[in-house]
Design an enzyme around this catalytic site. Structure first.
Site, PDB file in Angstrom:
ATOM      1  N   HIS A 123       0.847  -1.406  -0.018  1.00  0.00           N
ATOM      2  CA  HIS A 123       0.063  -0.079   0.111  1.00  0.00           C
ATOM      3  C   HIS A 123       0.966   1.250   0.038  1.00  0.00           C
ATOM      4  CE1 HIS A 123       1.088  -0.038   4.416  1.00  0.00           C
ATOM      5  NE2 HIS A 123       0.893   0.823   4.314  1.00  0.00           N
TER       6      HIS A 123
HETATM    7  C1  UD1 Z   1      -1.907   5.520   6.404  1.00  0.00           C
HETATM    8  C2  UD1 Z   1      -0.568   5.740   6.930  1.00  0.00           C
HETATM    9  C3  UD1 Z   1       0.288   4.605   6.673  1.00  0.00           C
HETATM   10  C4  UD1 Z   1       0.058   3.389   7.071  1.00  0.00           C
HETATM   11  C5  UD1 Z   1      -1.348   2.959   6.598  1.00  0.00           C
HETATM   12  C6  UD1 Z   1      -1.806   1.609   7.096  1.00  0.00           C
HETATM   13  C7  UD1 Z   1      -0.188   8.314   6.661  1.00  0.00           C
HETATM   14  C8  UD1 Z   1       0.776   9.077   6.121  1.00  0.00           C
HETATM   15  N1  UD1 Z   1      -0.084   7.188   5.954  1.00  0.00           N
HETATM   16  O1  UD1 Z   1      -1.544   5.271   5.042  1.00  0.00           O
HETATM   17  O2  UD1 Z   1       1.741   5.135   7.324  1.00  0.00           O
HETATM   18  O3  UD1 Z   1       0.909   2.492   6.819  1.00  0.00           O
HETATM   19  O4  UD1 Z   1      -2.340   4.321   6.790  1.00  0.00           O
HETATM   20  O5  UD1 Z   1      -2.957   1.502   6.474  1.00  0.00           O
HETATM   21  O6  UD1 Z   1      -0.692   8.474   7.690  1.00  0.00           O
HETATM   22  N2  UD1 Z   1      -8.931   4.868   2.205  1.00  0.00           N
HETATM   23  C9  UD1 Z   1     -10.290   4.226   2.398  1.00  0.00           C
HETATM   24  N3  UD1 Z   1     -10.742   3.806   3.554  1.00  0.00           N
HETATM   25  C10 UD1 Z   1      -9.941   4.261   4.789  1.00  0.00           C
HETATM   26  C11 UD1 Z   1      -9.017   4.983   4.668  1.00  0.00           C
HETATM   27  C12 UD1 Z   1      -8.251   5.140   3.344  1.00  0.00           C
HETATM   28  O7  UD1 Z   1     -10.585   3.844   1.156  1.00  0.00           O
HETATM   29  O8  UD1 Z   1     -10.657   3.752   5.653  1.00  0.00           O
HETATM   30  C13 UD1 Z   1      -8.255   5.167   0.946  1.00  0.00           C
HETATM   31  C14 UD1 Z   1      -8.617   6.415   0.610  1.00  0.00           C
HETATM   32  O9  UD1 Z   1      -8.588   6.537  -1.074  1.00  0.00           O
HETATM   33  C15 UD1 Z   1      -7.553   7.342   0.815  1.00  0.00           C
HETATM   34  C16 UD1 Z   1      -6.264   6.381   0.971  1.00  0.00           C
HETATM   35  O10 UD1 Z   1      -6.885   5.235   1.186  1.00  0.00           O
HETATM   36  O11 UD1 Z   1      -7.330   8.646   0.346  1.00  0.00           O
HETATM   37  C17 UD1 Z   1      -5.089   6.660   1.511  1.00  0.00           C
HETATM   38  O12 UD1 Z   1      -5.522   6.847   3.050  1.00  0.00           O
HETATM   39  P1  UD1 Z   1      -4.716   7.752   4.109  1.00  0.00           P
HETATM   40  O13 UD1 Z   1      -5.290   7.524   5.198  1.00  0.00           O
HETATM   41  O14 UD1 Z   1      -4.382   9.072   3.466  1.00  0.00           O
HETATM   42  O15 UD1 Z   1      -3.261   7.002   3.920  1.00  0.00           O
HETATM   43  P2  UD1 Z   1      -3.127   5.419   4.033  1.00  0.00           P
HETATM   44  O16 UD1 Z   1      -2.449   5.045   2.587  1.00  0.00           O
HETATM   45  O17 UD1 Z   1      -4.144   4.438   4.561  1.00  0.00           O
END
Ligand code: UD1
Length: 384
Positions: free
Chosen positions: A218
């Site tokens: 991811h």
């Molecule tokens: C975040 C953390 C990362 C961790 C990861 C674990 C930061 C910078 N990154 O990354 O260190 O390893 O979590 O999972 O804080 N999304 C969903 N559902 C959710 C959450 C996210 O669909 O419940 C999707 C959305 O499209 C979102 C993307 O994932 O834009 C990224 O989510 P985000 O919280 O920005 O970062 P992660 O990649 O989850």
């Protein structure tokens, strides 16, 4: 800028994203078992919100419902960090906490630390001092800045101390306590879901009695752009010709695969695609795997604790002990190296490693004891 607030409210424990939950669960339990500590309050920023990234893990880990959910959701880094800060500030005004506890390196960790320190509320950072030395990684920025403002830095491995010393953090703030994520792993291991039950859902139950690998992917550097993502998926396809692979994919990765139309690469009888799993399912899959292929930070440590070989699809790691003492090897997106190491693991079983110092299931208890002493001393000097 704040003058220090009266320090007699609750201990505010912050979680935002999936990897925070397994770290906070044992801490919350330990804090609540120490009567001399102020009551612990759980605040969820809402960075992660999908049920499988969230509620399910809360249940598995025995985490209580958050006392407060700030509901920030997704956004750019600036939007997400700013929104957490904006919504967290009134919580501190209202609660007047004794301290704020943050874990790991996600955007919520940094956002809440910044708000607290500017209000004069002490911040304790659990899992401090880890460094990948790669500032292109958003988590590295979060780690460096959180550690700069934290009052208490609880570390998981001794290398963290040197990293912090190099950045000018006073020695007396740093406390080597072990790894709270491994507290969770050890206390839930016996309840892990057998792989056969997880694999049945995707009609691959027979893999459980043979051999399989587990994959998670991811990191933005692997999945956000077309080229690295297609290289990564190509590697998975090639590995799957040697060993069937169970891939549990983050919503971010699934969305990118769709956007770039790369789903075809993974269409194979030897690749099973699963949505994000619960904690107990993931623990069972990892413990039963022949190897794990991942770009996760936490899984590098969990595989070390489980003595299962881990190939990390990154150029660097902030957790060097998993390489020096544990079962981890860095493979980046080097297809040849990955296949070579897979062959070696299939032939010999691969690295077995040993359990690092203080990864013994008692880290949260050490933190609770230390924090109680620190808060008591702080209160007595404030009244002196
Ligand atoms: C975040 C953390 C990362 C961790 C990861 C674990 C930061 C910078 N990154 O990354 O260190 O390893 O979590 O999972 O804080 N999304 C969903 N559902 C959710 C959450 C996210 O669909 O419940 C999707 C959305 O499209 C979102 C993307 O994932 O834009 C990224 O989510 P985000 O919280 O920005 O970062 P992660 O990649 O989850």
């Amino acid at each position: 800028m704040g003058k220090p607030m009266p320090a007699n409210g609750p201990i505010v424990c912050v979680v935002g994203a999936r990897p925070n939950y397994m770290k906070m669960a044992p801490l919350l339990r330990a804090f609540r078992s120490h009567a001399e500590l102020p009551p612990a309050m759980l605040v969820h920023t809402g960075q992660h919100y999908d049920p499988m990234m969230n509620e399910r893990l809360f249940q598995d880990l025995g985490l209580p419902r958050p006392d407060l959910n700030l509901g920030v959701g997704s956004g750019t880094h600036a939007q997400q960090t700013a929104e957490v800060m904006r919504r967290f500030e009134p919580v501190l005004d209202e609660q007047r906490p004794s301290c704020v506890i943050v874990v790991g390196d996600v955007n919520s960790t940094l956002a809440c630390s910044l708000v607290a320190v500017k209000k004069g509320v002490p911040v304790a950072h659990v899992e401090a001092g880890l460094r990948s030395f790669d500032r292109a990684m958003p988590e590295e920025i979060n780690r460096v800045l959180t550690d700069q403002v934290a009052d208490l830095l609880y570390t998981t491995e001794r290398s963290a101390q040197d990293n912090l010393a190099r950045e000018g953090i006073p020695r007396e703030r740093i406390h080597f306590v072990g790894n709270v994520m491994i507290d969770s792993l050890l206390s839930h291991k016996s309840r892990a879901v057998a792989p056969v039950d997880t694999l049945r859902a995707v009609e691959r139950a027979h893999w459980a009695s043979e051999a399989f690998g587990v994959v998670t992917l991811h990191r933005p550097s692997n999945v956000d752009e077309l080229r690295p993502l297609s290289e990564s998926l190509e590697i998975l396809r090639a590995v799957s010709e040697k060993l069937p692979l169970v891939c549990t994919l983050h919503p971010r990765t699934m969305a990118r695969i769709d956007t770039f139309g790369l789903g075809g690469t993974l269409r194979s009888a030897r690749l099973a695609l699963l949505p994000p799993q619960g904690y107990l399912e993931m623990l069972g899959l990892m413990a039963g795997a022949t190897l794990v292929l991942t770009d996760s930070g936490g899984m590098q440590e969990e595989t070390t604790a489980l003595s299962v070989p881990c190939l990390t699809m990154r150029e660097n790691t902030e957790r060097p002990i998993t390489i020096e003492q544990g079962t981890n090897s860095l493979v980046g997106r080097d297809r040849r190296l990955t296949l070579e190491l897979v062959d070696e693991i299939l032939a010999t079983g691969g690295k077995r490693g040993r359990t690092p110092e203080l990864w013994d299931g008692k880290a949260a208890e050490r933190i609770a004891i230390h924090l109680a002493g620190w808060l008591a001393e702080r209160a007595s000097t404030a009244h002196a």
